[in-house]
Enzyme design. Structure first.
Site: not given
Lengths: 206, 250
Positions: A79, A186, A188
């Site tokens: 990001c 993202h 994650e």
């Protein structure tokens, strides 16, 4: 072991958890020396380009990340972390970025809502399909990743665009060159697709 | 192409997931951490955690529970209930939230929305709005639906967007827990009034209701009852919407 650079942005723990969920080890690091010792480096990021560069510089982490990239070790941005790899950003035009990748960062020019938030379909480019980090993740299909951003990489040479999303026009969603790679989304927060991408980075030997 | 979002919601009171009707008659729906893990495994696009007893009881959001939920999921995580200040939001984000939802506190002090957006970015700020149809008006309710505000629903949405909210979580109290479908007129009016995403909440009782809300302009659909109790799983919801031609994750 992936060194995840913790420079005062939120939610770095979730990045560590996602790397661990893929079967690899990660540790949070806050100082330049730890980045210099790391065999691979991940720069997360949420927030403002100018403030993030100032935070990095205050801890000497900007030079440490540049050194890691220059030494050929794998370096990944997430990001805002990816955006910091470019020469600069419209978000803070007077602040120089890390200059690890060719290109600039600009704001979405669209009548659609900005920030661009949500699960966006991402497709590998011709250069992305043969990239070791992407190959295992994309195979022959597109994948959905969770994006939250108002700015995106822009004016990259074609070969540095490894995958694109589309939001009122294509934008680079994964970019990279040599031993440097980054995702605008993202991983994650992107469940299996993201965990797979981080695992591929953990195995990458550029 | 952005996928339409299917968002299970955990209303949490006293450490348990609960679900009521019209915000009342709460019944138990399990352990928040177990439910969160299940929804993550089923491919939820996001998870919303609302500490519904926080505002009435003047308690802070249950941060330890937020942390435990955050540690079990790999999807965006919104936390609301009891966030009254920038510091409260910061604590929720440090506990693992990706976004914070504000409702009562935003009505009492609208500048909170701007301050949150300035501190964390608009993408972090979910404006939760509970409305009830009263005498031909859309009345904004706060304090867990117990207190009327005098604000008009659509006007308030527009103000929230201009204050810097990143998205609206719009709950119809009239439909909450009834399973009779979302308030589609409300959603159409909301989608016309703001350019930020509107998440539909309140009334989902079957999979066609999800599609109706998306047709009415919702960017995502939040549901609790159908996923908690009524046997519709998230994979079924995705398969249904995909078959109807909506862009959803595989």
């Amino acid at each position: 072991m992936i060194a995840v650079v913790d420079y005062g942005v939120n939610n770095v723990k979730s990045v560590v958890r996602a790397i661990e969920a893929g079967g690899h080890a990660a540790t949070l690091v806050t100082d330049a020396e730890s980045v210099r010792r790391a065999d691979r480096v991940l720069l997360p990021g949420v927030g403002h380009f100018g403030q993030a560069m100032r935070n990095l510089a205050a801890a000497g982490l900007d030079d440490a990340v540049r050194d890691a990239a220059a030494s050929g070790r794998p370096v990944m941005g997430i990001c805002l972390g990816l955006q910091l790899f470019f020469a600069g950003s419209d978000e803070a035009p007077d602040t120089a970025g890390l200059g690890l990748l060719p290109g600039w960062v600009r704001r979405f020019e669209t009548s659609l809502p900005v920030p661009h938030v949500g699960w966006a379909e991402v497709s590998a480019s011709a250069s992305g399909r043969t990239h070791p980090v992407l190959a295992a993740v994309f195979q022959d299909t597109s994948r959905f990743f969770y994006h939250v951003h108002s700015f995106h990489p822009h004016a990259l040479p074609d070969e540095a665009v490894l995958a694109t999303g589309d939001y009122d026009g294509p934008f680079p969603s994964i970019a990279g060159r040599d031993n440097v790679i980054g995702a605008q989304f993202h991983p994650e927060k992107s469940q299996r697709a993201g965990i797979d991408l981080l695992a591929a980075f953990a195995r990458w030997r550029p | 192409m952005l996928a339409r979002r299917i968002i299970p919601c955990l209303d949490v009171a006293d450490g348990r997931v609960v679900k009521g009707i019209h915000f009342e008659s709460l019944r138990d729906a399990g352990d928040p951490v177990e439910q969160a893990a299940r929804y993550d495994a089923e491919g939820a696009d996001e998870l919303v955690f609302l500490d519904i007893s926080a505002s009435p009881d003047a308690r802070r959001t249950t941060l330890d529970m937020v942390s435990r939920v955050a540690e079990t999921i790999f999807i965006p995580f919104t936390v609301g209930g009891g966030i009254r200040a920038v510091a409260d939001a910061g604590a929720a984000l440090r506990a693992g939230a990706d976004k914070v939802a504000v409702n009562t506190a935003a009505v009492r002090d609208p500048s909170l929305v701007s301050r949150l957006a300035d501190s964390f970015g608009s993408q972090c700020v979910v404006a939760a709005v509970d409305v009830r149809r009263t005498g031909g008006r859309l009345a904004v309710m706060i304090n867990g639906g117990r207190e009327a505000t005098g604000l008009d629903g659509i006007g308030w949405l527009a103000e929230l967007a201009s204050l810097g909210a990143g998205e609206i979580l719009l709950t119809s109290m009239d439909r909450d827990g009834t399973g009779t479908g979302y308030d589609l007129d409300l959603l159409r009016a909301a989608a016309a009034a703001v350019s930020i995403p509107v998440i539909a909440s309140g009334g989902a009782g079957g999979l066609p209701h999800l599609a109706e809300a998306l047709d009415a302009g919702a960017h995502g659909v939040l549901a609790a009852t159908i996923f908690h109790y009524q046997g519709s799983s998230l994979p079924e919801a995705r398969a249904y919407l995909r078959a109807q031609g909506y862009p959803v994750r595989p």
